[in-house]
Design an enzyme around this catalytic site. Structure first.
Site, short mmCIF file in Angstrom:
data_model
loop_
_atom_site.label_atom_id
_atom_site.label_comp_id
_atom_site.label_asym_id
_atom_site.label_seq_id
_atom_site.Cartn_x
_atom_site.Cartn_y
_atom_site.Cartn_z
N ASP A 135 0.78 -1.23 0.00
CA ASP A 135 0.00 0.00 0.00
C ASP A 135 0.82 1.29 0.00
OD1 ASP A 135 -2.50 1.40 0.06
OD2 ASP A 135 -2.13 1.83 2.16
N CYS A 194 -16.51 -6.63 -16.95
CA CYS A 194 -17.56 -5.71 -16.49
C CYS A 194 -18.71 -5.66 -17.50
CB CYS A 194 -17.00 -4.30 -16.30
SG CYS A 194 -16.07 -4.08 -14.78
N CYS A 200 -21.79 -0.03 -10.12
CA CYS A 200 -20.95 0.74 -9.17
C CYS A 200 -21.06 2.24 -9.46
CB CYS A 200 -19.49 0.27 -9.24
SG CYS A 200 -18.81 0.30 -10.90
N CYS A 221 -14.92 11.00 -3.10
CA CYS A 221 -15.07 9.64 -2.55
C CYS A 221 -15.18 9.67 -1.02
CB CYS A 221 -13.87 8.81 -2.99
SG CYS A 221 -13.91 7.13 -2.36
C1 B12 Z 1 -4.68 6.40 -3.22
C2 B12 Z 1 -5.44 5.15 -2.87
C3 B12 Z 1 -6.78 5.28 -2.55
C4 B12 Z 1 -7.55 6.58 -2.78
C5 B12 Z 1 -7.85 6.70 -4.31
C6 B12 Z 1 -8.42 5.41 -4.90
C7 B12 Z 1 -8.36 5.27 -6.39
N1 B12 Z 1 -9.24 4.44 -6.92
O1 B12 Z 1 -7.55 5.87 -7.05
C8 B12 Z 1 -8.80 6.37 -1.88
C9 B12 Z 1 -8.54 6.97 -0.50
C10 B12 Z 1 -10.11 6.95 -2.42
C11 B12 Z 1 -8.82 4.85 -1.77
C12 B12 Z 1 -9.96 4.13 -1.48
C13 B12 Z 1 -9.99 2.75 -1.40
N2 B12 Z 1 -8.92 1.92 -1.42
CO1 B12 Z 1 -7.12 2.47 -1.87
N3 B12 Z 1 -5.36 2.82 -2.44
C14 B12 Z 1 -4.78 3.89 -2.86
C15 B12 Z 1 -3.34 3.59 -3.28
C16 B12 Z 1 -2.40 4.04 -2.16
C17 B12 Z 1 -2.92 4.25 -4.61
C18 B12 Z 1 -3.96 4.09 -5.72
C19 B12 Z 1 -3.67 4.96 -6.90
O2 B12 Z 1 -2.54 5.10 -7.31
N4 B12 Z 1 -4.72 5.57 -7.50
C20 B12 Z 1 -4.63 6.30 -8.72
C21 B12 Z 1 -5.35 5.51 -9.82
C22 B12 Z 1 -5.30 6.28 -11.13
O3 B12 Z 1 -4.60 4.32 -9.96
P1 B12 Z 1 -5.16 2.87 -9.59
O4 B12 Z 1 -6.19 3.00 -8.53
O5 B12 Z 1 -4.00 1.98 -9.34
O6 B12 Z 1 -5.90 2.48 -10.88
C23 B12 Z 1 -5.28 1.93 -12.05
C24 B12 Z 1 -6.40 1.42 -12.88
O7 B12 Z 1 -7.47 2.34 -12.77
C25 B12 Z 1 -5.79 1.42 -14.26
N5 B12 Z 1 -6.83 1.41 -15.30
C26 B12 Z 1 -8.15 1.35 -15.15
N6 B12 Z 1 -8.78 1.28 -16.34
C27 B12 Z 1 -7.84 1.28 -17.23
C28 B12 Z 1 -7.97 1.22 -18.59
C29 B12 Z 1 -6.81 1.26 -19.34
C30 B12 Z 1 -6.94 1.21 -20.80
C31 B12 Z 1 -5.55 1.33 -18.72
C32 B12 Z 1 -4.30 1.36 -19.48
C33 B12 Z 1 -5.46 1.38 -17.32
C34 B12 Z 1 -6.61 1.35 -16.61
O8 B12 Z 1 -4.91 2.52 -14.31
C35 B12 Z 1 -4.65 2.99 -12.98
C36 B12 Z 1 -3.18 3.22 -12.81
O9 B12 Z 1 -2.47 1.99 -12.76
C37 B12 Z 1 -3.37 2.03 -3.45
C38 B12 Z 1 -2.08 1.28 -3.08
C39 B12 Z 1 -1.03 1.39 -4.14
N7 B12 Z 1 0.20 1.66 -3.75
O10 B12 Z 1 -1.31 1.23 -5.32
C40 B12 Z 1 -4.54 1.62 -2.51
C41 B12 Z 1 -5.47 0.50 -2.99
C42 B12 Z 1 -5.81 0.76 -4.42
N8 B12 Z 1 -6.67 0.69 -2.17
C43 B12 Z 1 -7.27 -0.40 -1.84
C44 B12 Z 1 -8.50 -0.46 -1.14
C45 B12 Z 1 -8.86 -1.79 -0.52
C46 B12 Z 1 -9.32 0.66 -1.03
C47 B12 Z 1 -10.78 0.72 -0.53
C48 B12 Z 1 -11.63 -0.50 -0.87
C49 B12 Z 1 -10.80 0.98 1.00
C50 B12 Z 1 -12.19 1.26 1.54
N9 B12 Z 1 -12.99 0.23 1.78
O11 B12 Z 1 -12.54 2.39 1.77
C51 B12 Z 1 -11.28 2.00 -1.27
C52 B12 Z 1 -11.81 1.66 -2.68
C53 B12 Z 1 -12.21 2.85 -3.49
C54 B12 Z 1 -12.14 2.54 -4.99
N10 B12 Z 1 -13.27 2.19 -5.59
O12 B12 Z 1 -11.06 2.61 -5.55
C55 B12 Z 1 -6.53 -1.63 -2.38
C56 B12 Z 1 -7.27 -2.18 -3.61
C57 B12 Z 1 -7.26 -3.70 -3.77
C58 B12 Z 1 -8.02 -4.11 -5.00
N11 B12 Z 1 -8.67 -5.29 -4.93
O13 B12 Z 1 -8.08 -3.42 -6.00
C59 B12 Z 1 -5.09 -1.00 -2.70
C60 B12 Z 1 -4.37 -1.65 -3.87
C61 B12 Z 1 -4.27 -1.14 -1.40
C62 B12 Z 1 -3.74 -2.57 -1.23
N12 B12 Z 1 -2.43 -2.74 -1.08
O14 B12 Z 1 -4.49 -3.52 -1.24
N13 B12 Z 1 -7.60 4.31 -2.06
S1 SF4 Z 2 -20.34 -3.16 -10.52
FE1 SF4 Z 2 -18.78 -1.96 -11.56
S2 SF4 Z 2 -16.90 -3.11 -11.28
FE2 SF4 Z 2 -18.59 -4.52 -10.83
S3 SF4 Z 2 -19.01 -5.55 -12.79
FE3 SF4 Z 2 -20.37 -3.78 -12.65
S4 SF4 Z 2 -19.24 -2.16 -13.74
FE4 SF4 Z 2 -17.75 -3.76 -13.25
S1 SF4 Z 3 -17.76 6.90 -2.40
FE1 SF4 Z 3 -15.86 5.96 -3.16
S2 SF4 Z 3 -15.74 3.92 -2.22
FE2 SF4 Z 3 -17.86 4.71 -1.93
S3 SF4 Z 3 -19.03 3.91 -3.66
FE3 SF4 Z 3 -18.26 5.89 -4.32
S4 SF4 Z 3 -16.31 5.48 -5.30
FE4 SF4 Z 3 -16.85 3.65 -4.15
#
Ligand code: B12
Ligand code: SF4
Ligand code: SF4
Length: 337
Positions: A135, A194, A200, A221
């Site tokens: 994380d 999906c 969602c 969020c």
């Molecule tokens: C910052 C962060 C948050 C932020 C922002 C979340 C977000 N979605 O960006 C906040 C505080 C809101 C948050 C909330 C939660 N988080 Co959080 N969070 C993080 C953290 C530290 C960084 C995420 C990040 O970089 N976000 C920026 C976005 C842009 O990047 P991303 O989320 O990785 O998404 C990638 C995909 O979206 C992808 N993508 C999607 N579609 C497409 C399409 C194409 C074509 C391409 C190329 C890419 C692509 O590109 C992105 C970049 O790689 C990670 C840990 C880590 N070091 O990665 C944990 C992490 C993502 N969190 C986690 C969890 C559990 C949660 C929560 C469920 C906690 C809760 N119950 O409240 C919620 C879920 C909210 C949600 N729906 O995402 C887990 C997710 C596990 C999983 N199964 O996915 C992680 C991985 C922590 C861990 N080590 O387990 N989180």
């Molecule tokens: S609820 Fe959201 S993440 Fe889950 S299958 Fe439907 S579109 Fe995909």
């Molecule tokens: S507020 Fe954030 S964690 Fe809650 S349903 Fe919306 S996107 Fe998901």
């Protein structure tokens, strides 16, 4: 069974994958997210710490391979649901990942598990150096998990696995040797399942999910508001349509058909399991999940910040501090006025 599989089985790890490419495939996606400003208050994700995420080598120069693990807490999600629907619940909710690791902050609980696992890998590869990611390291962990074959990027931005859904925490071990050739199971990247579903997006109370980019607008969020903001702050618009979230939010996971399937197909929850959940998370249940809202607020107001830190020590809710938690609770008190 080879040695790696034997070790993983010993540690009861069921979902895992190995990657040897340090480059994040979705880094451009991440950069665009920052450029749009969708990270909002999460400033630690921008600048140098953001740029590091392009390659794991920027964090760990000797990186040669990663073992990526999904730590499943789906059972907790089912048991807590049964509790929340019972008479005993006060209508407030704490995210399932918090309750899923014995109430202990997963950064502690799973770090210990990763360290124990690393010890066994050290015996297998005596000259290898091992680091972990859990994380807080500057690593795009969802990208890593996607490349390790653990699942696809859901529209809610969670990594979703066809068999276990998305209720899991990601952890990884990074090795200074390439262990991928010793692994029988080769990663195959999962396709998007999906389809036409938009549950969602439609049911997120604060409209925090950006349909086009499949990322979150972090400031909208509930999870950001309730976990990341430690002082007085305005709640995201629409939060009143939620379900009483006081720490984290699971709505966009609970409504997902892939999680619903996992929950539906698992055994019915027993009374003993609910009791066990309460016991393992006694501090959280006693402080936040059973008393009346006004009583909880009074209790927190009577505490010093230090006392709050002492009582919640080692649990995830220590993060917000007393003031941050009062902000979350008072949101619901204000709604009643
Ligand atoms: C910052 C962060 C948050 C932020 C922002 C979340 C977000 N979605 O960006 C906040 C505080 C809101 C948050 C909330 C939660 N988080 Co959080 N969070 C993080 C953290 C530290 C960084 C995420 C990040 O970089 N976000 C920026 C976005 C842009 O990047 P991303 O989320 O990785 O998404 C990638 C995909 O979206 C992808 N993508 C999607 N579609 C497409 C399409 C194409 C074509 C391409 C190329 C890419 C692509 O590109 C992105 C970049 O790689 C990670 C840990 C880590 N070091 O990665 C944990 C992490 C993502 N969190 C986690 C969890 C559990 C949660 C929560 C469920 C906690 C809760 N119950 O409240 C919620 C879920 C909210 C949600 N729906 O995402 C887990 C997710 C596990 C999983 N199964 O996915 C992680 C991985 C922590 C861990 N080590 O387990 N989180
Ligand atoms: S609820 Fe959201 S993440 Fe889950 S299958 Fe439907 S579109 Fe995909
Ligand atoms: S507020 Fe954030 S964690 Fe809650 S349903 Fe919306 S996107 Fe998901």
């Amino acid at each position: 069974m080879n040695e790696i599989s034997r070790i993983l089985r010993k540690h009861q790890i069921k979902k895992w994958g190995v990657v040897n490419d340090p480059l994040a495939h979705s880094y451009e996606h991440y950069k665009k997210w920052l450029e749009r400003g969708d990270h909002g208050v999460l400033k630690y994700l921008e600048g140098e710490r953001g740029e590091k995420r392009e390659s794991i080598k920027n964090y760990y120069e000797d990186f040669r391979s990663a073992l990526v693990i999904a730590y499943d807490y789906s059972r907790t999600s089912k048991v807590s649901q049964a509790f929340y629907e019972s008479e005993a619940s006060n209508g407030l909710r704490i995210a399932n990942y918090v309750l899923g690791f014995k109430g202990r902050d997963y950064h502690f609980e799973l770090r210990e598990k990763l360290e124990e696992l690393a010890k066994d890998f050290k015996e297998l590869y005596p000259n290898v150096e091992i680091k972990h990611s859990l994380d807080t390291q500057p690593v795009l962990e969802r990208d890593l998990a996607m490349r390790a074959g653990l699942g696809w990027f859901g529209k809610n931005s969670m990594i979703i696995n066809k068999e276990i859904g998305s209720y899991f925490i990601l952890g990884a071990l990074f090795f200074s040797e390439d262990i991928s050739s010793d692994v029988e199971q080769k990663p195959s990247v999962e396709v998007d399942h999906c389809g036409n579903c938009t549950k969602c997006i439609d049911l997120c109370p604060t409209e925090a999910i950006d349909v086009n980019s499949r990322t979150l607008i972090a400031d909208k969020c509930i999870s950001t508001f309730s976990i990341e903001l430690f002082k007085e702050a305005a709640a995201p618009e629409g939060m009143e349509k939620g379900r009483g979230e006081i720490y984290g939010c699971d709505i966009c996971q609970d409504v997902c058909p892939w999680n619903k399937r996992v929950i539906r197909q698992s055994d019915d929850v027993t009374v003993e399991e609910i009791e066990d959940l309460k016991q393992r998370n006694q501090i959280l249940f006693d402080l936040f999940l059973t008393d009346d809202l006004a009583v909880i607020i009074n209790k927190l107001e009577a505490m010093s910040n230090r006392e709050y830190r002492r009582v919640t020590k080692d649990t995830p809710v220590a993060r917000t501090g007393r003031v941050g938690m009062l902000k979350n609770l008072k949101f619901y008190l204000d709604l009643k006025k």
